[in-house]
Motif scaffolding. Structure first.
Motif, PDB file in Angstrom:
ATOM      1  N   ARG A   3       0.835  -1.210   0.000  1.00 47.96           N
ATOM      2  CA  ARG A   3       0.000   0.000   0.000  1.00 47.96           C
ATOM      3  C   ARG A   3       0.866   1.255   0.000  1.00 47.96           C
ATOM      4  NH1 ARG A   3      -2.154   3.086   4.047  1.00 47.96           N
ATOM      5  NH2 ARG A   3      -1.384   1.631   5.632  1.00 47.96           N
ATOM      6  N   HIS A   4       1.929   1.237   0.805  1.00 51.03           N
ATOM      7  CA  HIS A   4       2.828   2.391   0.854  1.00 51.03           C
ATOM      8  C   HIS A   4       3.577   2.549  -0.472  1.00 51.03           C
ATOM      9  CE1 HIS A   4       2.156   3.487   4.977  1.00 51.03           C
ATOM     10  NE2 HIS A   4       2.440   2.262   5.398  1.00 51.03           N
ATOM     11  N   ARG A   5       3.975   1.413  -1.079  1.00 56.65           N
ATOM     12  CA  ARG A   5       4.666   1.483  -2.361  1.00 56.65           C
ATOM     13  C   ARG A   5       3.759   2.111  -3.411  1.00 56.65           C
ATOM     14  NH1 ARG A   5       5.752  -3.702  -3.121  1.00 56.65           N
ATOM     15  NH2 ARG A   5       7.732  -3.639  -2.015  1.00 56.65           N
ATOM     16  N   GLU A   6       2.500   1.699  -3.418  1.00 55.90           N
ATOM     17  CA  GLU A   6       1.558   2.258  -4.379  1.00 55.90           C
ATOM     18  C   GLU A   6       1.335   3.748  -4.136  1.00 55.90           C
ATOM     19  OE1 GLU A   6      -3.057   1.577  -5.897  1.00 55.90           O
ATOM     20  OE2 GLU A   6      -2.116   0.142  -4.535  1.00 55.90           O
ATOM     21  N   ARG A   7       1.294   4.134  -2.860  1.00 52.75           N
ATOM     22  CA  ARG A   7       1.104   5.550  -2.524  1.00 52.75           C
ATOM     23  C   ARG A   7       2.248   6.383  -3.084  1.00 52.75           C
ATOM     24  NH1 ARG A   7       0.125   6.842   3.644  1.00 52.75           N
ATOM     25  NH2 ARG A   7      -2.033   6.438   3.042  1.00 52.75           N
ATOM     26  N   PHE A   8       3.482   5.906  -2.923  1.00 59.26           N
ATOM     27  CA  PHE A   8       4.622   6.676  -3.402  1.00 59.26           C
ATOM     28  C   PHE A   8       4.806   6.557  -4.902  1.00 59.26           C
ATOM     29  CE2 PHE A   8       5.453   7.042   1.055  1.00 59.26           C
ATOM     30  CZ  PHE A   8       5.999   8.311   1.149  1.00 59.26           C
ATOM     31  N   ALA A   9       4.242   5.536  -5.499  1.00 56.25           N
ATOM     32  CA  ALA A   9       4.202   5.486  -6.962  1.00 56.25           C
ATOM     33  C   ALA A   9       3.346   6.628  -7.483  1.00 56.25           C
ATOM     34  CB  ALA A   9       3.643   4.153  -7.424  1.00 56.25           C
ATOM     35  N   HIS A  10       2.230   6.889  -6.823  1.00 54.84           N
ATOM     36  CA  HIS A  10       1.367   7.997  -7.218  1.00 54.84           C
ATOM     37  C   HIS A  10       2.070   9.335  -7.014  1.00 54.84           C
ATOM     38  CE1 HIS A  10      -2.077   5.628  -8.244  1.00 54.84           C
ATOM     39  NE2 HIS A  10      -2.194   5.105  -7.043  1.00 54.84           N
ATOM     40  N   VAL A  11       2.867   9.435  -5.949  1.00 51.36           N
ATOM     41  CA  VAL A  11       3.650  10.648  -5.728  1.00 51.36           C
ATOM     42  C   VAL A  11       4.628  10.850  -6.882  1.00 51.36           C
ATOM     43  CG1 VAL A  11       5.422  11.727  -4.273  1.00 51.36           C
ATOM     44  CG2 VAL A  11       3.432  10.618  -3.221  1.00 51.36           C
ATOM     45  N   LEU A  12       5.300   9.763  -7.285  1.00 49.90           N
ATOM     46  CA  LEU A  12       6.245   9.839  -8.396  1.00 49.90           C
ATOM     47  C   LEU A  12       5.541  10.266  -9.675  1.00 49.90           C
ATOM     48  CD1 LEU A  12       9.105   9.311  -9.503  1.00 49.90           C
ATOM     49  CD2 LEU A  12       8.455   6.914  -9.815  1.00 49.90           C
ATOM     50  N   TYR A  13       4.391   9.668  -9.966  1.00 50.80           N
ATOM     51  CA  TYR A  13       3.642  10.032 -11.165  1.00 50.80           C
ATOM     52  C   TYR A  13       3.218  11.502 -11.121  1.00 50.80           C
ATOM     53  CZ  TYR A  13       3.213   4.968 -11.836  1.00 50.80           C
ATOM     54  OH  TYR A  13       3.475   3.637 -12.003  1.00 50.80           O
TER      55      TYR A  13
END
Length: 290
Positions: A3-13
């Motif tokens: 969940r945290h990885r996905e959250r920071f993927a969205h930050v990167l995007y």
């Protein structure tokens, strides 16, 4: 963790989509739905750097591609990358690439850059690895004539071959809006000895290139033969394109009833970085089958 990885993927995007904006930490914290304290800590843990350093790194990557492969003025690239002066941009580029903008443009060297950029490449691959399937279509691909510059040797030197091919292509009036862009992909850089890595940089031509061009520039003729291909339209950075390639070879092909033909996998570059953000790149990945 996922969940945290996905959250920071969205930050990167989000950062990639807004590189030209005045991004601030408060805005990113709100986007990630985290307090400033936790955002800083978790961002550093996931990216291996602060969020400000991450923004700077992504802007510098775009700037480096513009320097190496485009004819934009250095001062314009500097200003678009958030630097107030040519001098400030030059200092930053030297820190990450070991060269001034002028020297980098003359002879790009990506080896030092990869050390700084590796955490982002790892994260992109981890995120893409969670994808369990891709949309695969089977198509009849027509015979296609190519002008080709062969890259043979370490993958981290590929940028130099690309730059030479771009300069030749410009001289021939074969811009991407007039001539389609392809790569013939022979080897996986992760499993191939660096001195044995093979990769072709290509564009379509109506007539074969002449022997004089072959002699002077090293551009040769090749043809993608007509035939059946499995194709994935891959969206996103090349950092994790290998996941889609592996899916075609290791999962889809095994269950499809097809076998691979005697021709290498090839890519068609539909939308390019740095003209579009990395997350908006489009690459059609073709696997010749029978």
């Amino acid at each position: 963790m996922a969940r945290h990885r996905e959250r920071f993927a969205h930050v990167l995007y989000f950062i990639e989509a807004n590189l030209d904006s005045d991004l601030d930490v408060d805005q990113l914290c709100q986007f990630a739905n985290l307090s400033k304290y936790h955002f800083h800590r978790q961002c550093s843990a996931f990216f291996g750097m602060s969020v400000i350093a991450l923004v700077r790194l992504l802007r510098l990557k775009r700037a480096a591609y513009q320097l190496a492969y485009r004819d934009k003025k250095v001062v314009d690239i500097a200003l678009e990358s958030g630097y107030e002066s040519h001098e400030a941009f030059s200092r930053a580029l030297k820190r990450y690439f070991g060269k001034s903008p002028a020297k980098f443009r003359q002879k790009p060297d990506w080896a030092l850059w990869h050390k700084h950029y590796e955490p982002i490449m790892i994260l992109r691959s981890q995120l893409m690895a969670t994808t369990t399937s891709f949309d695969v279509k089977v198509v009849e691909f027509p015979e296609t004539r190519l002008a080709v510059m062969e890259h043979r040797g370490p993958a981290h030197l590929l940028g130099s071959t690309i730059n030479q091919f771009i300069q030749w292509r410009k001289g021939q009036g074969l811009s991407p809006d007039k001539s389609r862009t392809f790569n013939l992909v022979y080897d996986d850089p992760a499993t191939t000895a660096s001195d044995q890595f093979r990769f072709d940089v290509c564009c379509t031509v109506n007539q074969p290139v002449s022997a004089s061009i072959t002699h002077e520039y090293g551009v040769i003729n090749k043809v993608i033969p007509s035939g059946k291909c499995a194709v994935i339209q891959y969206l996103g950075s090349d950092d994790s394109i290998g996941i889609a390639v592996q899916y075609l070879y290791l999962q889809w092909l095994d269950s499809s009833g097809f076998t691979a033909r005697e021709f290498p996998m090839f890519f068609e570059r539909v939308k390019f970085f740095p003209e579009v953000p990395e997350r908006e790149m489009i690459t059609d990945i073709y696997l010749p089958i029978e």
